[in-house]
Write an enzyme that holds these catalytic residues in place. Structure first.
Site, mmCIF file in Angstrom:
data_model
loop_
_atom_site.group_PDB
_atom_site.id
_atom_site.type_symbol
_atom_site.label_atom_id
_atom_site.label_comp_id
_atom_site.label_asym_id
_atom_site.label_seq_id
_atom_site.Cartn_x
_atom_site.Cartn_y
_atom_site.Cartn_z
ATOM 1 N N GLY A 1 -27.122 -2.821 -44.970
ATOM 2 C CA GLY A 1 -26.093 -3.226 -44.032
ATOM 3 C C GLY A 1 -26.402 -4.475 -43.233
ATOM 4 O O GLY A 1 -26.966 -5.450 -43.739
ATOM 5 N N THR B 1 -35.320 -3.792 -37.124
ATOM 6 C CA THR B 1 -35.263 -2.358 -37.395
ATOM 7 C C THR B 1 -33.945 -2.039 -38.093
ATOM 8 O O THR B 1 -32.948 -2.735 -37.923
ATOM 9 C CB THR B 1 -35.398 -1.529 -36.106
ATOM 10 O OG1 THR B 1 -34.221 -1.669 -35.305
ATOM 11 C CG2 THR B 1 -36.626 -1.947 -35.315
ATOM 12 N N GLY B 2 -33.965 -0.981 -38.895
ATOM 13 C CA GLY B 2 -32.783 -0.694 -39.699
ATOM 14 C C GLY B 2 -32.496 -1.848 -40.639
ATOM 15 O O GLY B 2 -31.339 -2.184 -40.897
ATOM 16 N N TYR C 1 -22.230 8.857 -29.978
ATOM 17 C CA TYR C 1 -22.472 7.505 -30.479
ATOM 18 C C TYR C 1 -22.044 6.463 -29.453
ATOM 19 O O TYR C 1 -22.797 5.511 -29.158
ATOM 20 C CB TYR C 1 -21.724 7.284 -31.799
ATOM 21 C CG TYR C 1 -21.868 5.889 -32.340
ATOM 22 C CD1 TYR C 1 -23.029 5.513 -33.020
ATOM 23 C CD2 TYR C 1 -20.865 4.943 -32.164
ATOM 24 C CE1 TYR C 1 -23.170 4.231 -33.522
ATOM 25 C CE2 TYR C 1 -21.007 3.649 -32.651
ATOM 26 C CZ TYR C 1 -22.162 3.300 -33.323
ATOM 27 O OH TYR C 1 -22.311 2.027 -33.803
#
Length: 286
Positions: A15, A10-11, A165
């Site tokens: 990056g 995922t993601g 976060y």
């Protein structure tokens, strides 16, 4: 790895996630990358396929902050890939202003924690089918120095972007701890990691910092390629199969904060996460 199921990242369109997905494909795996941007996803898939010289990646579109989309994603993955060898939960965000998900939950908590929780549990049948399978949760050293506020998990009273976060990264570790207690490591192992301070677009993507300030903040950060080292290690290294419920940094076990080792907090977060996602342990066979 090639003949032992499928890998999900995922993601995985930019990056760390993209670097991880490419290296898994280079190691011989078939990889699904998940992201919320169709153009980035298409570009990432093409880049991975070019790197390995054949079509080995697929892209699936999903906003993982939205539980309905997570459920549709899980159903699609289970249909296409009934044996999933590796799930790398990596998607996340840092939000400069308080936002809520489609379910009305604070966005940082919804994306960074509940997406890990919901997707992992929904994919358990496919992971068990590929046993021994692995779940790898990308957390952060930013978890240190905070605790969860169970009276305000959605940060309705006092929203601070960096605190939200950091608490979401603590939640990643508590989830890993709670899930490890429920899984047979011979079937599915689960571990978490700190990738290091990595130069990605995390700080500019959702109005956390202006681009020039984030560039200054990350001038000493490591590259996404180096940030991918530990997740790739946990996903592929033969010796990593012996770890379960651990926290890693630089491909080695590391001790997380005392708050991340709090079994009472892990149990409470587990129950809250079940409630917020509408899941039950009985239906999950846990």
């Amino acid at each position: 790895m090639k003949d032992h199921g499928h890998c999900i990242v995922t993601g995985g369109t930019t990056g760390i996630g993209l670097a991880v997905a490419r290296r898994l494909a280079e190691a011989g795996a078939a990889v699904t990358i998940v992201g919320h941007d169709r153009e980035r996803g298409a570009a990432a898939k093409a880049a991975i396929d070019r790197a390995v010289g054949e079509e080995r990646a697929e892209f699936l579109l999903a906003d993982l902050s939205d539980q309905d989309q997570v459920r549709r994603l899980a159903a699609t993955l289970m249909e296409r890939h009934p044996r999933i060898a590796v799930l790398i939960n990596n998607a996340g965000g840092l939000f400069g202003h308080r936002r809520v998900s489609a379910q009305g939950l604070e966005m940082t908590f919804a994306l960074n924690h509940l997406s890990y929780f919901l997707l992992s549990l929904l994919l358990l049948p496919a992971l068990r089918a590929a046993a021994p399978a692995r779940i790898v949760n990308v957390a952060s050293g930013a978890h240190r120095g905070v605790q969860l506020d169970f009276d305000d998990l959605q940060a309705e009273r006092n929203y601070r972007p960096i605190t939200a976060y950091r608490r979401s990264k603590l939640a990643n570790l508590l989830f890993t701890r709670a899930l490890a207690r429920r899984l047979n490591p011979a079937e599915i192992s689960v571990n978490a990691l700190h990738p290091g301070f990595v130069a990605t677009d995390l700080g500019t993507r959702n109005a956390f910092l202006p681009a020039f300030l984030w560039k200054l903040a990350t001038r000493f950060a490591i590259s996404p390629e180096r940030g991918a080292d530990t997740p790739v290690y946990l996903a592929t290294a033969p010796e990593a199969a012996g770890f379960h419920g651990e926290y890693f940094y630089r491909c080695r076990p590391s001790e997380p904060s005392p708050a991340a080792r709090d079994d009472q907090a892990a149990a409470r977060l587990w129950q809250e996460s079940l409630r917020l996602t509408g899941l039950s342990e009985a239906e999950l066979n846990l």
